[in-house]
Design a protein around this motif. Sequence first.
Motif, PDB file in Angstrom:
ATOM      1  N   GLU A  30      -6.192  -4.342  -8.616  1.00 57.90           N
ATOM      2  CA  GLU A  30      -5.327  -4.559  -7.456  1.00 57.90           C
ATOM      3  C   GLU A  30      -6.019  -4.120  -6.168  1.00 57.90           C
ATOM      4  O   GLU A  30      -5.937  -4.806  -5.145  1.00 57.90           O
ATOM      5  N   TRP A  66      -7.129  -4.933   3.600  1.00 58.31           N
ATOM      6  CA  TRP A  66      -6.340  -3.753   3.972  1.00 58.31           C
ATOM      7  C   TRP A  66      -7.119  -2.908   4.976  1.00 58.31           C
ATOM      8  O   TRP A  66      -6.593  -2.484   5.999  1.00 58.31           O
ATOM      9  N   LYS A 124       3.038  -7.776   4.503  1.00 60.72           N
ATOM     10  CA  LYS A 124       2.341  -7.947   3.220  1.00 60.72           C
ATOM     11  C   LYS A 124       2.038  -6.579   2.598  1.00 60.72           C
ATOM     12  O   LYS A 124       2.191  -6.394   1.387  1.00 60.72           O
ATOM     13  N   LYS A 125       1.636  -5.614   3.428  1.00 59.10           N
ATOM     14  CA  LYS A 125       1.390  -4.263   2.926  1.00 59.10           C
ATOM     15  C   LYS A 125       2.678  -3.683   2.344  1.00 59.10           C
ATOM     16  O   LYS A 125       2.675  -3.099   1.260  1.00 59.10           O
ATOM     17  N   LEU A 179       3.406  -5.280  -1.058  1.00 60.06           N
ATOM     18  CA  LEU A 179       2.553  -4.735  -2.120  1.00 60.06           C
ATOM     19  C   LEU A 179       3.049  -3.363  -2.572  1.00 60.06           C
ATOM     20  O   LEU A 179       3.102  -3.071  -3.768  1.00 60.06           O
ATOM     21  N   GLU A 187       6.366  -3.721  -4.482  1.00 59.04           N
ATOM     22  CA  GLU A 187       6.127  -4.218  -5.842  1.00 59.04           C
ATOM     23  C   GLU A 187       5.658  -3.083  -6.739  1.00 59.04           C
ATOM     24  O   GLU A 187       6.080  -2.970  -7.892  1.00 59.04           O
ATOM     25  N   LYS A 188       4.776  -2.230  -6.210  1.00 58.00           N
ATOM     26  CA  LYS A 188       4.280  -1.100  -6.991  1.00 58.00           C
ATOM     27  C   LYS A 188       5.417  -0.117  -7.270  1.00 58.00           C
ATOM     28  O   LYS A 188       5.536   0.418  -8.379  1.00 58.00           O
TER      29      LYS A 188
END
Length: 122
Positions: free
Chosen positions: A64, A72, A81-82, A85, A88-89
């Motif tokens: 990832e 990043w 988007k950050k 991510l 999601e984590k």
Amino acid sequence: MRIGEIASRAGVSRDTVRFYERMGLLDEAAQPHLSNNYKEYSPLALRRIALITHAKALGFTLKEIADVIVAWEQDWLAPSKKRLLIQEKMCEVEKKAHSLSILRVALSDALNKVESGCNDEV
């Protein structure tokens, strides 16, 4: 800086630095002197290792991290988007925590059965 110095400053082993380089997480270090095998790592490599270490501590896998590290680092990823991510984590972590909670209850139940002398044989 040479591998020993960068490893020491980053708090990782020399093997970790070499591994990250092989994986493409670090740019290949320069070999300014053809007469020896010493590599020179840049301050960017040190910052990159710090970013990798931080991302790993947050639960991201090296795969990832490899997928997004340059974007990043260079702020090519939009904040949205950050956030996605990271969210999601967080979702993955919550699922793992739930699974571990269920496992803990099952193990506790098994332990109680063993301690009470009860067995599952028919």
